[in-house]
Design a protein around this motif. Structure first.
Motif, PDB file in Angstrom:
ATOM      1  N   ASP A  17     -55.144   0.065  26.495  1.00 26.49           N
ATOM      2  CA  ASP A  17     -54.709   0.697  27.736  1.00 26.49           C
ATOM      3  C   ASP A  17     -55.870   1.305  28.528  1.00 26.49           C
ATOM      4  O   ASP A  17     -55.700   1.660  29.690  1.00 26.49           O
ATOM      5  CB  ASP A  17     -53.634   1.758  27.458  1.00 26.49           C
ATOM      6  CG  ASP A  17     -52.234   1.167  27.511  1.00 26.49           C
ATOM      7  OD1 ASP A  17     -52.029   0.176  28.232  1.00 26.49           O
ATOM      8  OD2 ASP A  17     -51.341   1.693  26.830  1.00 26.49           O
ATOM      9  N   SER A  75     -42.668  10.433  17.556  1.00 28.55           N
ATOM     10  CA  SER A  75     -43.637   9.376  17.846  1.00 28.55           C
ATOM     11  C   SER A  75     -45.071   9.892  17.885  1.00 28.55           C
ATOM     12  O   SER A  75     -46.012   9.140  17.645  1.00 28.55           O
ATOM     13  CB  SER A  75     -43.300   8.697  19.182  1.00 28.55           C
ATOM     14  OG  SER A  75     -43.344   9.649  20.238  1.00 28.55           O
ATOM     15  N   ASP A  77     -53.024   3.296  22.396  1.00 31.00           N
ATOM     16  CA  ASP A  77     -53.589   1.958  22.228  1.00 31.00           C
ATOM     17  C   ASP A  77     -54.878   1.826  23.029  1.00 31.00           C
ATOM     18  O   ASP A  77     -54.873   2.021  24.247  1.00 31.00           O
ATOM     19  CB  ASP A  77     -52.570   0.912  22.698  1.00 31.00           C
ATOM     20  CG  ASP A  77     -52.932  -0.489  22.272  1.00 31.00           C
ATOM     21  OD1 ASP A  77     -54.098  -0.889  22.464  1.00 31.00           O
ATOM     22  OD2 ASP A  77     -52.044  -1.189  21.749  1.00 31.00           O
ATOM     23  N   GLU A  83     -41.741   3.862  21.029  1.00 32.94           N
ATOM     24  CA  GLU A  83     -41.076   4.418  19.848  1.00 32.94           C
ATOM     25  C   GLU A  83     -40.043   5.476  20.203  1.00 32.94           C
ATOM     26  O   GLU A  83     -39.111   5.709  19.445  1.00 32.94           O
ATOM     27  CB  GLU A  83     -42.118   5.054  18.914  1.00 32.94           C
ATOM     28  CG  GLU A  83     -43.117   4.060  18.353  1.00 32.94           C
ATOM     29  CD  GLU A  83     -44.206   4.731  17.530  1.00 32.94           C
ATOM     30  OE1 GLU A  83     -43.990   5.864  17.031  1.00 32.94           O
ATOM     31  OE2 GLU A  83     -45.278   4.125  17.387  1.00 32.94           O
ATOM     32  N   ASP A 141     -42.462  -3.355  23.309  1.00 37.20           N
ATOM     33  CA  ASP A 141     -42.547  -3.372  21.850  1.00 37.20           C
ATOM     34  C   ASP A 141     -43.223  -2.127  21.299  1.00 37.20           C
ATOM     35  O   ASP A 141     -42.945  -1.703  20.177  1.00 37.20           O
ATOM     36  CB  ASP A 141     -43.312  -4.611  21.376  1.00 37.20           C
ATOM     37  CG  ASP A 141     -42.574  -5.905  21.697  1.00 37.20           C
ATOM     38  OD1 ASP A 141     -41.323  -5.872  21.798  1.00 37.20           O
ATOM     39  OD2 ASP A 141     -43.237  -6.944  21.853  1.00 37.20           O
ATOM     40  N   SER A 142     -44.105  -1.519  22.079  1.00 41.28           N
ATOM     41  CA  SER A 142     -44.862  -0.350  21.630  1.00 41.28           C
ATOM     42  C   SER A 142     -44.062   0.945  21.709  1.00 41.28           C
ATOM     43  O   SER A 142     -44.417   1.941  21.082  1.00 41.28           O
ATOM     44  CB  SER A 142     -46.128  -0.195  22.476  1.00 41.28           C
ATOM     45  OG  SER A 142     -45.779  -0.040  23.848  1.00 41.28           O
ATOM     46  N   PHE A 159     -48.976  -0.374  26.852  1.00 33.70           N
ATOM     47  CA  PHE A 159     -48.658  -0.174  25.432  1.00 33.70           C
ATOM     48  C   PHE A 159     -48.201   1.258  25.181  1.00 33.70           C
ATOM     49  O   PHE A 159     -48.687   1.952  24.299  1.00 33.70           O
ATOM     50  CB  PHE A 159     -49.875  -0.534  24.580  1.00 33.70           C
ATOM     51  CG  PHE A 159     -50.364  -1.928  24.844  1.00 33.70           C
ATOM     52  CD1 PHE A 159     -49.701  -3.018  24.313  1.00 33.70           C
ATOM     53  CD2 PHE A 159     -51.459  -2.149  25.674  1.00 33.70           C
ATOM     54  CE1 PHE A 159     -50.134  -4.317  24.579  1.00 33.70           C
ATOM     55  CE2 PHE A 159     -51.905  -3.433  25.947  1.00 33.70           C
ATOM     56  CZ  PHE A 159     -51.239  -4.523  25.392  1.00 33.70           C
ATOM     57  N   THR A 160     -47.246   1.685  25.977  1.00 34.84           N
ATOM     58  CA  THR A 160     -46.751   3.057  25.938  1.00 34.84           C
ATOM     59  C   THR A 160     -45.996   3.332  24.644  1.00 34.84           C
ATOM     60  O   THR A 160     -45.159   2.539  24.218  1.00 34.84           O
ATOM     61  CB  THR A 160     -45.838   3.292  27.156  1.00 34.84           C
ATOM     62  OG1 THR A 160     -46.565   2.963  28.334  1.00 34.84           O
ATOM     63  CG2 THR A 160     -45.388   4.720  27.222  1.00 34.84           C
ATOM     64  N   LYS A 161     -46.276   4.489  24.051  1.00 33.58           N
ATOM     65  CA  LYS A 161     -45.663   4.906  22.787  1.00 33.58           C
ATOM     66  C   LYS A 161     -44.477   5.843  23.024  1.00 33.58           C
ATOM     67  O   LYS A 161     -43.489   5.823  22.310  1.00 33.58           O
ATOM     68  CB  LYS A 161     -46.748   5.619  21.980  1.00 33.58           C
ATOM     69  CG  LYS A 161     -46.386   6.078  20.615  1.00 33.58           C
ATOM     70  CD  LYS A 161     -47.610   6.799  19.996  1.00 33.58           C
ATOM     71  CE  LYS A 161     -47.450   7.078  18.539  1.00 33.58           C
ATOM     72  NZ  LYS A 161     -47.769   5.952  17.686  1.00 33.58           N
ATOM     73  N   THR A 178     -49.903   7.009  25.510  1.00 37.65           N
ATOM     74  CA  THR A 178     -50.393   5.793  24.863  1.00 37.65           C
ATOM     75  C   THR A 178     -51.503   6.155  23.882  1.00 37.65           C
ATOM     76  O   THR A 178     -52.281   7.067  24.146  1.00 37.65           O
ATOM     77  CB  THR A 178     -50.908   4.764  25.890  1.00 37.65           C
ATOM     78  OG1 THR A 178     -51.393   3.609  25.194  1.00 37.65           O
ATOM     79  CG2 THR A 178     -52.015   5.325  26.763  1.00 37.65           C
TER      80      THR A 178
END
Length: 197
Positions: A93, A172, A90, A133, A130-131, A102-104, A88
Motif C-alpha cells: 500500500d 484486527s 501491507d 478483517e 480479501d484483506s 489492502f485495507t485491514k 493497512t
C-alpha cells in the motif's frame, strides 16, 4: 452522495486524475462519480478520537491509519470510497499514495444520510476485499460501536459494544480502548422522532 452526471463514464485512471485536482471529494462507483456531503462536529470529533487512539497504538509499527482523504480501492467491484478511517499493514500500500488496496480495518461514522448505504451496499462492496478483517460502524446519536469481524469460515459476525462494556475491541489490530476515550468531548446528535402511523 450526489451523482455528477448520468452520461459521463470515467475509467479509474481518469477518476484519479480528476480527483487529484478537485476541491470536492468524490466517490467512484463503476464509472460514475458522486460528490460527497460534508460532515458534522459530532462526526469529526469521533473520527479524531479514533484516529488518535489507533495512531498512538501503531507508533513504531509498519501499520498506518488514515482518515478522510485516503481512498479505499475495491477492485472487484470497480469502486473507490473514502472511509472515515482505514488501516493497512501491507507494504504494497506504500506504492499508492492516494488510495489503499489492502485495507485491514475500515471504520465508518454513521449519519442519517449515509447509514443505510454504510450498512448495505457499501459493506457488501467492502466484503470483497480479501484483506479486510473488520468493519466498524460508530453511532452518533447514542454511544454504540458495532464491529463486524470475518471469522475462519469467511462469515461476518457482529459484536456490539455500549458504555456498559466500558471498553471496545478492534481485534484486527489488537487494540482495546475505553468508551470514555471514544466519545470524549462528543455531543450526541438528536434522534429524530418517529412518524406516527
Amino acid at each position: 452522495m450526489i451523482a455528477l452526471s448520468d452520461s459521463v463514464f470515467l475509467t479509474p485512471e481518469e477518476y484519479l486524475q480528476l480527483e487529484e485536482k478537485s476541491n470536492i471529494k468524490h466517490e467512484y462507483l463503476d464509472g460514475q462519480v458522486y460528490a460527497m456531503a460534508g460532515t458534522t462536529d459530532t462526526h469529526n470529533t469521533i473520527v479524531g478520537n479514533l484516529f488518535i487512539l489507533i495512531r498512538n497504538h501503531f507508533r513504531g509499527s509498519d501499520c498506518r491509519v488514515y482518515f478522510a482523504d485516503i481512498k479505499a480501492r475495491i477492485e472487484k467491484r470497480n469502486r473507490f470510497y473514502y472511509p472515515d478511517i482505514l488501516v493497512t499493514c501491507d507494504p504494497k500500500d506504500k506504492e499508492t499514495p492516494t488510495y489503499k488496496r489492502f485495507t485491514k480495518l475500515i471504520i465508518e461514522i454513521l449519519s442519517d444520510s449515509t447509514e443505510a448505504f454504510d450498512r448495505g451496499d457499501k459493506f457488501n462492496d467492502y466484503q470483497t476485499l480479501d484483506s479486510l478483517e473488520e468493519y466498524v460502524l460508530v453511532n452518533t446519536k447514542q454511544q454504540r460501536f458495532e464491529t463486524f469481524r470475518r471469522n475462519d469460515q469467511g462469515l461476518w459476525v457482529l459484536q456490539t459494544y455500549t458504555p456498559e462494556d466500558e471498553t471496545f475491541e478492534l481485534q484486527s489490530i489488537n487494540l482495546i480502548a475505553s468508551f470514555t476515550d471514544l466519545y470524549q468531548d462528543v455531543e450526541l446528535e438528536a434522534i429524530a422522532p418517529r412518524p406516527e402511523l
